[in-house]
Design a protein around this motif. Structure first.
Motif, short mmCIF file in Angstrom:
data_model
loop_
_atom_site.label_atom_id
_atom_site.label_comp_id
_atom_site.label_asym_id
_atom_site.label_seq_id
_atom_site.Cartn_x
_atom_site.Cartn_y
_atom_site.Cartn_z
N ARG A 224 0.82 -1.21 0.00
CA ARG A 224 0.00 0.00 0.00
C ARG A 224 0.85 1.26 0.00
N MET A 225 1.93 1.24 0.76
CA MET A 225 2.80 2.41 0.80
C MET A 225 3.45 2.67 -0.55
N LEU A 226 3.91 1.62 -1.21
CA LEU A 226 4.51 1.80 -2.53
C LEU A 226 3.48 2.26 -3.55
N GLY A 227 2.30 1.65 -3.52
CA GLY A 227 1.27 2.04 -4.47
C GLY A 227 0.81 3.47 -4.27
N GLY A 228 0.58 3.85 -3.01
CA GLY A 228 0.13 5.21 -2.73
C GLY A 228 1.19 6.24 -3.06
N PHE A 229 2.45 5.95 -2.70
CA PHE A 229 3.50 6.93 -2.96
C PHE A 229 3.75 7.08 -4.46
N SER A 230 3.65 5.99 -5.21
CA SER A 230 3.87 6.09 -6.66
C SER A 230 2.83 6.99 -7.31
N CYS A 231 1.58 6.95 -6.81
CA CYS A 231 0.54 7.85 -7.34
C CYS A 231 0.86 9.30 -7.02
N LEU A 232 1.30 9.57 -5.80
CA LEU A 232 1.69 10.93 -5.45
C LEU A 232 2.91 11.38 -6.24
N ALA A 233 3.86 10.46 -6.46
CA ALA A 233 5.04 10.78 -7.26
C ALA A 233 4.66 11.10 -8.69
N PHE A 234 3.69 10.37 -9.23
CA PHE A 234 3.20 10.65 -10.58
C PHE A 234 2.65 12.07 -10.67
N LEU A 235 1.87 12.46 -9.67
CA LEU A 235 1.29 13.80 -9.67
C LEU A 235 2.37 14.86 -9.51
N ALA A 236 3.33 14.62 -8.63
CA ALA A 236 4.37 15.62 -8.36
C ALA A 236 5.34 15.76 -9.53
N LEU A 237 5.63 14.65 -10.22
CA LEU A 237 6.63 14.68 -11.29
C LEU A 237 6.07 15.08 -12.65
N THR A 238 4.76 15.08 -12.79
CA THR A 238 4.16 15.40 -14.10
C THR A 238 3.35 16.69 -14.09
N THR A 239 3.12 17.28 -12.92
CA THR A 239 2.25 18.45 -12.84
C THR A 239 2.94 19.56 -12.05
N PRO A 240 3.15 20.73 -12.64
CA PRO A 240 3.73 21.85 -11.90
C PRO A 240 2.84 22.25 -10.71
N MET A 241 3.48 22.69 -9.65
CA MET A 241 2.74 23.04 -8.44
C MET A 241 1.78 24.19 -8.68
N THR A 242 2.12 25.11 -9.58
CA THR A 242 1.21 26.23 -9.85
C THR A 242 -0.12 25.73 -10.39
N GLU A 243 -0.08 24.71 -11.23
CA GLU A 243 -1.32 24.15 -11.76
C GLU A 243 -2.10 23.40 -10.68
N LEU A 244 -1.38 22.69 -9.80
CA LEU A 244 -2.05 22.01 -8.69
C LEU A 244 -2.72 23.01 -7.76
N PHE A 245 -2.05 24.11 -7.47
CA PHE A 245 -2.65 25.14 -6.62
C PHE A 245 -3.91 25.71 -7.28
N SER A 246 -3.85 25.87 -8.59
CA SER A 246 -5.02 26.39 -9.30
C SER A 246 -6.19 25.42 -9.23
N VAL A 247 -5.90 24.13 -9.38
CA VAL A 247 -6.96 23.12 -9.27
C VAL A 247 -7.54 23.09 -7.87
N LEU A 248 -6.67 23.16 -6.86
CA LEU A 248 -7.15 23.16 -5.48
C LEU A 248 -8.00 24.39 -5.19
#
Length: 262
Positions: free
Chosen positions: A117-141
């Motif tokens: 579970r830890m590997l699966g969950g972290f890989s999803c977060l890593a996918f989001l962090a490595l493919t999406t700039p934080m400015t766009e994430l802040f805008s979505v939030l």
């Protein structure tokens, strides 16, 4: 200076122009399915699939990704070992011969599940962090009505991370040019001086950044940049594929619910 940081890859990866909402929905839903799984099969499948997307689709260098994964992997492995030895009951799978310690069947299965579970969950977060700039994430939030105070604190913290890195790297290079790391003794002394001075210099630099923001009419509220795409622009086809994928994962979770190694 920051050409090999997470933020630089987030701005220059192969999935940079993919709809931000689509990536957020994919990462969150896949992570939730991985976390609710009662067997390690689906989390390992999620980890393998997301790792494939990160390395081969987003074109993130595998060495960087492995380094990025190293700390959570070590933490997950230590958790697995402790749970296998100190948790659970049942027959002993492995006798360690130290203080009557032994790996039990229940402990091993539980530890393996948590590890997956830890590997699966972290890989999803890593996918989001490595493919999406934080400015766009802040805008979505912001569009998702996250409180502004939370977003502004997050944006300021994100900005000051780079202020901290900038000061630290400049101080390190200054010490290095003066042979501050030529011997082990000098290295310890230089690292101590760097650590003691870094906080003060970063504090001063932060005050300067704040004054610069005030001189540009900062009133305690920051606007986020427009995100790439919108929910409507995801497209019916992509949404359908996402739903089918998550449903297949959920069915797999139900079918493998009773799977155990021992």
């Amino acid at each position: 200076m920051f050409e090999n940081t997470l933020d630089s890859y987030a701005h220059s990866n192969g999935l940079k122009n993919t709809n931000t909402y689509f990536k957020v929905l994919f990462a969150i839903l896949t992570m939730l399915v991985s976390l609710v799984s009662t067997s390690p099969v689906i989390p390992f499948i999620v980890f393998s699939l997301v790792t494939y997307l990160i390395i081969f689709k987003a074109k993130i260098p595998h060495k960087f990704y492995l380094k990025f994964l190293l700390v959570p992997f070590i933490f997950a492995f230590i958790t697995f070992v402790f749970m296998a030895v100190f948790f659970g009951v049942g027959f002993h799978v492995l006798e360690l011969g130290i203080f009557n310690w032994a790996v039990t069947a229940d402990g091993f299965n539980l530890g393996l599940l948590v590890f997956a579970r830890m590997l699966g969950g972290f890989s999803c977060l890593a996918f989001l962090a490595l493919t999406t700039p934080m400015t766009e994430l802040f805008s979505v939030l912001e569009r998702l009505k996250i409180p502004k105070i939370v977003l502004e604190l997050a944006m300021l913290m994100y900005r000051y991370i780079f202020v901290f890195l900038d000061e630290g790297i400049n101080m390190y290079h200054s010490q290095e040019t003066r042979l501050g790391y030529s011997t082990i003794k000098k290295s310890f002394k230089s690292m101590g001086m760097l650590g003691s001075n870094l906080f003060i210099k970063t504090w001063v630099k932060g005050e300067q950044v704040y004054l610069a923001m005030e001189s540009r009419c900062y009133t305690g509220s920051m606007k986020t940049m427009g995100e790439y795409g919108s929910i409507r622009s995801i497209g019916t086809r992509n949404l359908a594929l996402l739903v089918v994928f998550e449903v297949v994962l959920f069915i797999g979770t139900c079918l493998t619910g009773n799977f155990n190694i021992f």
